[in-house]
Write a protein that holds these residues in place. Structure first.
Motif, PDB file in Angstrom:
ATOM      1  N   SER A  18       0.818  -1.214   0.000  1.00 60.40           N
ATOM      2  CA  SER A  18       0.000   0.000   0.000  1.00 60.40           C
ATOM      3  C   SER A  18       0.851   1.262   0.000  1.00 60.40           C
ATOM      4  CB  SER A  18      -0.923   0.005   1.228  1.00 60.40           C
ATOM      5  OG  SER A  18      -0.180   0.195   2.416  1.00 60.40           O
TER       6      SER A  18
ATOM      7  N   CYS B 282      -4.936  -3.606  -2.098  1.00 60.52           N
ATOM      8  CA  CYS B 282      -4.537  -2.249  -1.700  1.00 60.52           C
ATOM      9  C   CYS B 282      -5.217  -1.196  -2.558  1.00 60.52           C
ATOM     10  CB  CYS B 282      -3.026  -2.070  -1.828  1.00 60.52           C
ATOM     11  SG  CYS B 282      -2.012  -3.159  -0.830  1.00 60.52           S
TER      12      CYS B 282
ATOM     13  N   SER C  33      -5.670   2.548  -0.611  1.00 62.36           N
ATOM     14  CA  SER C  33      -4.400   3.214  -0.317  1.00 62.36           C
ATOM     15  C   SER C  33      -4.225   4.517  -1.098  1.00 62.36           C
ATOM     16  CB  SER C  33      -3.229   2.288  -0.638  1.00 62.36           C
ATOM     17  OG  SER C  33      -1.994   2.994  -0.518  1.00 62.36           O
TER      18      SER C  33
END
Length: 441
Positions: free
Chosen positions: A144, A179, A183
Motif C-alpha cells: 500500500s 490495496c 491506499s
C-alpha cells in the motif's frame, strides 16, 4: 504494474537525464498547486521530454499496443474536436500529461529508501497456517506504500531457498491487489481521483478498507483449507516494521483535514518525499545523499512504462472529451446508483480480463461518465474495484505477468484457483456499492 526499463548504475546519459527530469516533474507539479500562476504545462512538458528520452519507456507487448492506440485515438479526437470548435483547454489537458499521478508515483518511489531494509528480514521464515496470515499482511501493508517493490522483496525472500509456490503467489497477489481499494499511495487512487473529479479520499477509503479486510479474511479462510497450507512457508512480519504505513496513512489523513484545499495527490507526493528523505538522513547521514542520487539516476527511469501509460491516458481522455464537447454529445442517466455502477464495473472487469489496462478503461469511462454522474465517489469506487479485480485476477495484468516471469508461476493455475475468489470479490463489490448508496442517501 508492468515490465520495467532496465538500467544499471552506469546507465546511458538519456536514462540518467530522464531520472533528473522526473524529479523536476515532481517539483514543478507541486509548485503548480501551491503557487498561484505557476504554469502546470511546465511539468507536462517535462513528462513529454522524458517520454522522448526513454523512447517508449521499455513497454512491450499488449501494453505497448495500448499506449499506441491511446495516443492515436486521443490525437485524432483532439484534432477533430479542435477543428470542430472544442475549447483549447482540452489540448492543455493533454499537454499536462496526468502530471499529478506521475508525480505521485515518483514521490512514492522514494519510500523504497526507507522500507527496503524493513522488508528484507533475516528472521526465520514461519511455517504452516499462521504463516499465511503474516504473508497476507506483509504485501498488503507495505504494498500500500511502495507498490510493486514490496511484492518483489517479499517474493525474493520467500524464493531464496526454494521456488515460489502457486499458493504463495496467490496469497501475495491477492494481498497486494486489494490495496487498490483504499491506499492513497497506490496508483489506482490517483487515477480514480483524477477521473472522477470531486471524489473524496476519506469517503473512498471508508468503503475500501472494510472491503479489503473482508476479502483478506476470505482469502485466509479459503487458502488455509488448501492441502499444502500446513507446509506453507510464509513471510515473517515484524510488528516494529509497521510504523511506516501507519505513519504515512495518518499524515495523509491529518494533512487532508488541515489543508482540504490542497489536492490529495499533492499531499501524498509531498509527504512521501519528506518522510523518505528525512528518515534516510536521520538514519544514514551523508550516505543517504548518495543513495538518493542513485535512486534518481537508476530507479526513476525504470518507471518509464508508467510514464507512457499515464501520458497515453491523458491524451486519450482529452481527445474523447474534445470530441464529445465539439459535437455537444452528452450521456444522461435517469439515475446512476449502485445497480448502474455495478453494470459499469462488470463491463470494466471484462475488459481487464481480456487485457485492457485499468488506466485505459478508467480514463475512457471517466471521460464519458464523470460529466453526467451526480456522485463522483460512486464512480471512483467502481474505478478502484476495477483496478483491484484486474490486478489480482487478470492473467494480462502487470502483477500477474511479473509473477509469471520473475518466479515462473503458471498463469493458468493461478486463474483456475482464482475463480471462486473472483465471484466472491464481485459479490462483495456489489454489496459495498449498495451499502454506500444506502448510507449516502
Amino acid at each position: 504494474m508492468s515490465t520495467e526499463t532496465t538500467t544499471t548504475p552506469d546507465a546511458p546519459w538519456n536514462l540518467t537525464l530522464a531520472g533528473w527530469l522526473l524529479l523536476c516533474v515532481v517539483i514543478a507539479a507541486i509548485l503548480a498547486v501551491i503557487l498561484p500562476g505557476f504554469p502546470a504545462a511546465i511539468a507536462g512538458g517535462l513528462i513529454w521530454l522524458v517520454a522522448i528520452l526513454l523512447k517508449g519507456g521499455g513497454i512491450k507487448g499488449a501494453q505497448r499496443v495500448q499506449v499506441i492506440v491511446m495516443l492515436s485515438i486521443g490525437s485524432l479526437g483532439l484534432a477533430a474536436g479542435l477543428l470542430n470548435g472544442a475549447g483549447s483547454h482540452h489540448l492543455l489537458r493533454a499537454l499536462e500529461a496526468n502530471q499529478m499521478v506521475i508525480a505521485m508515483l515518483i514521490g512514492v518511489s522514494f519510500l523504497r529508501l526507507v522500507s527496503s531494509g524493513e522488508l528484507n528480514s533475516s528472521d526465520t521464515l514461519p511455517r504452516g497456517r499462521k504463516a499465511l496470515l503474516s504473508t497476507l499482511a506483509g504485501p498488503h501493508l507495505f504494498g500500500s506504500v511502495i507498490n510493486m517493490s514490496a511484492l518483489f522483496i517479499v517474493g525474493d525472500r520467500l524464493s531464496r531457498q526454494q521456488p515460489l509456490s502457486t499458493l504463495q503467489a496467490l496469497i501475495m497477489s491477492r494481498a497486494f491487489s486489494l490495496c487498490a481499494h483504499w491506499s492513497p499511495f497506490f496508483a489506482a487512487m490517483g487515477v480514480a481521483l483524477i477521473n472522477a473529479p470531486g471524489a473524496q479520499l476519506t469517503t473512498l477509503s471508508s468503503v475500501g478498507v472494510p472491503l479489503s479486510l473482508f476479502m483478506l479474511g476470505y482469502t485466509y479462510w479459503e487458502l488455509s483449507r488448501a492441502p499444502e497450507a500446513n507446509q506453507l512457508t510464509g513471510y515473517p512480519l515484524n510488528p516494529g516494521s509497521l510504523w511506516l504505513p501507519l505513519l504515512l496513512a495518518a499524515l495523509v489523513m491529518v494533512s487532508h483535514q488541515i489543508w482540504p484545499e490542497v489536492p490529495v495527490l499533492t499531499l501524498v507526493t509531498l509527504i512521501a518525499l519528506l518522510v523518505a528523505l528525512s528518515w534516510s538522513v536521520l538514519r544514514e547521514g551523508l550516505s543517504s545523499v548518495y543513495k538518493s542520487i542513485q535512486h534518481v539516476q537508476t530507479a526513476l527511469p525504470r518507471q518509464g512504462n508508467e510514464v507512457m501509460l499515464f501520458l497515453g491516458a491523458a491524451v486519450l481522455g482529452a481527445g474523447v472529451a474534445a470530441l464529445l464537447d465539439s459535437f455537444d454529445i452528452q450521456l444522461s442517466f435517469a439515475t446512476f446508483g449502485a445497480h448502474q455502477a455495478f453494470v459499469v464495473l462488470l463491463i470494466m472487469v471484462t475488459l481487464a480480463m481480456v487485457g485492457m489496462h485499468p488506466v485505459t478503461s478508467v480514463t475512457l469511462v471517466g471521460s464519458l461518465l464523470a460529466p453526467v454522474v451526480d456522485d463522483p465517489n460512486l464512480l471512483a469506487l467502481v474505478f478502484l474495484m476495477t483496478w483491484a479485480f484486474g490486478a489480482g485476477i487478470s492473467p494480462f495484468s502487470g502483477l500477474q505477468l511479473s509473477l509469471l516471469s520473475r518466479y515462473q508461476i503458471n498463469a493458468l493455475s493461478m486463474l483456475r484457483r482464482n475463480w471462486r475468489y473472483a465471484l466472491v470479490l464481485l459479490a462483495a463489490d456489489y454489496l459495498a456499492l449498495l451499502l454506500y448508496g444506502w448510507l449516502s442517501q
